[in-house]
Enzyme design. Structure first.
Site, short mmCIF file in Angstrom:
data_model
loop_
_atom_site.label_atom_id
_atom_site.label_comp_id
_atom_site.label_asym_id
_atom_site.label_seq_id
_atom_site.Cartn_x
_atom_site.Cartn_y
_atom_site.Cartn_z
N CYS A 175 0.71 -1.35 0.05
CA CYS A 175 0.11 -0.02 0.22
C CYS A 175 0.68 1.34 0.00
O CYS A 175 1.23 1.57 -0.92
CB CYS A 175 -1.02 -0.05 0.95
SG CYS A 175 -2.36 1.07 0.95
N HIS A 209 -3.78 -4.97 0.39
CA HIS A 209 -2.68 -5.60 1.75
C HIS A 209 -3.26 -6.97 1.60
O HIS A 209 -4.13 -7.68 2.19
CB HIS A 209 -3.50 -5.06 2.91
CG HIS A 209 -3.15 -3.55 3.34
ND1 HIS A 209 -2.45 -3.15 4.17
CD2 HIS A 209 -3.68 -2.74 2.65
CE1 HIS A 209 -2.51 -1.79 4.21
NE2 HIS A 209 -3.13 -1.32 3.23
N GLU A 259 -1.65 -9.12 3.52
CA GLU A 259 -1.84 -9.83 4.99
C GLU A 259 -3.04 -9.62 5.63
O GLU A 259 -3.50 -10.08 6.45
CB GLU A 259 -0.84 -8.79 6.06
CG GLU A 259 -1.49 -7.35 6.44
CD GLU A 259 -1.12 -6.45 5.20
OE1 GLU A 259 -1.30 -5.23 5.69
OE2 GLU A 259 -0.79 -6.77 4.30
#
Length: 290
Positions: free
Chosen positions: A125, A233, A235
């Site tokens: 990001c 993202h 994650e």
């Protein structure tokens, strides 16, 4: 696996600047990480080390970012605050988009240190945006304002539950990691984005249908180590959301980190003194403002 055989991955710090009105850690600068990023890296067995900023009012000793780059196997550039437009030679169009100038300089120095050491770098990001700026690219300060008709790339209410589709560029490394998947669904939590791509980089994915760059990678070449980044993202991926599985992206980055252990990298080429460049762009932005 013993600790000595595990990869050691750096994670850039987020900043909470000194605030005299804060009841906890009053007037103290905090550096921190968001736990899901660390847990994402650790999911593959790697150990995570936050890379603290070595400068500031409380600085002591002679430890530098170059020491971390020499010791660690790679680094992940964290998401977070906007990139200050002065970092790429523009004045902020709105006060709300001024970003974090201090963190920009720290992040630029982290990228420089790891690029000089030839260690792999992965950006998430803000990390993608910062990498693009570090190597000479520019950003849209606000996609909605500067790209009429674009998708909603950030929704403050839904946050990590805001999704859109991206298309992989055929033949790119990212497309190779996901064979047979041309268009996929990812989370979208950003309002800034790439306007002009940095030299020596290529775009690996675009948002669909508004064609905003969503993934980039540094082209291979002498003195050019592994640098890749996604605007989404990875994650934040969770089972059941019908979104892109992050596993291949993480393993690709960690494989590059493992390769530098087997064959120590040659010194790499970072942007031309990017800390000096940031200072120069700062002066340009202030002159333009006045």
């Amino acid at each position: 696996m013993p600790a000595s055989r595990r990869l050691k991955i750096g994670l850039s710090a987020c900043f909470s600047h000194a605030d005299p009105s804060r009841s906890l850690f009053t007037g103290k600068t905090l550096q921190y990480i968001e736990q899901s990023v660390a847990h994402w890296i650790m999911s593959a067995g790697a150990m995570v080390v936050m890379v603290p900023c070595p400068t500031g009012e409380t600085a002591r000793g002679d430890v530098t970012l170059a020491h971390y780059a020499d010791w660690l196997d790679g680094v992940v550039m964290h998401g977070g605050a906007d990139v200050w437009p002065g970092s790429y030679g523009e004045a902020p169009l709105r006060q709300a988009w001024e970003g974090d100038r201090v963190r920009d300089l720290y992040d630029l120095a982290v990228v420089e240190a790891f690029a000089q050491a030839g260690k792999p770098i992965f950006g998430i990001c803000r990390g993608l945006q910062l990498i693009n700026v570090a190597f000479g690219g520019t950003l849209y300060q606000d996609i909605e304002t500067q790209r009429p008709g674009a998708l909603q790339h950030r929704n403050a209410s839904t946050y990590d539950q805001n999704f859109h589709q991206v298309e992989f560029v055929p033949g790119s490394r990212l497309a190779q990691l996901y064979p047979g998947q041309r268009r996929v669904r990812v989370n979208s939590i950003h309002h800034q984005g790439i306007k002009r791509l940095a030299p020596d980089f290529e775009i690996e994915a675009y948002s669909h249908p508004d064609v905003v760059p969503e993934a980039i990678r540094r082209r291979p070449g002498p003195g050019r180590g592994y640098i890749a980044a996604t605007q989404w993202h990875p994650e934040f991926h969770r089972q059941g959301h019908n979104a892109l599985d992050d596993t291949a992206i993480l393993h690709d980055f960690l494989a590059a980190c493992s390769a530098t252990r087997v064959q120590p990298p040659q010194p790499g080429h970072s942007p031309l003194h990017i800390r000096d460049r940031a200072a120069r762009l700062l002066r340009q932005a202030l002159l333009r403002r006045h």
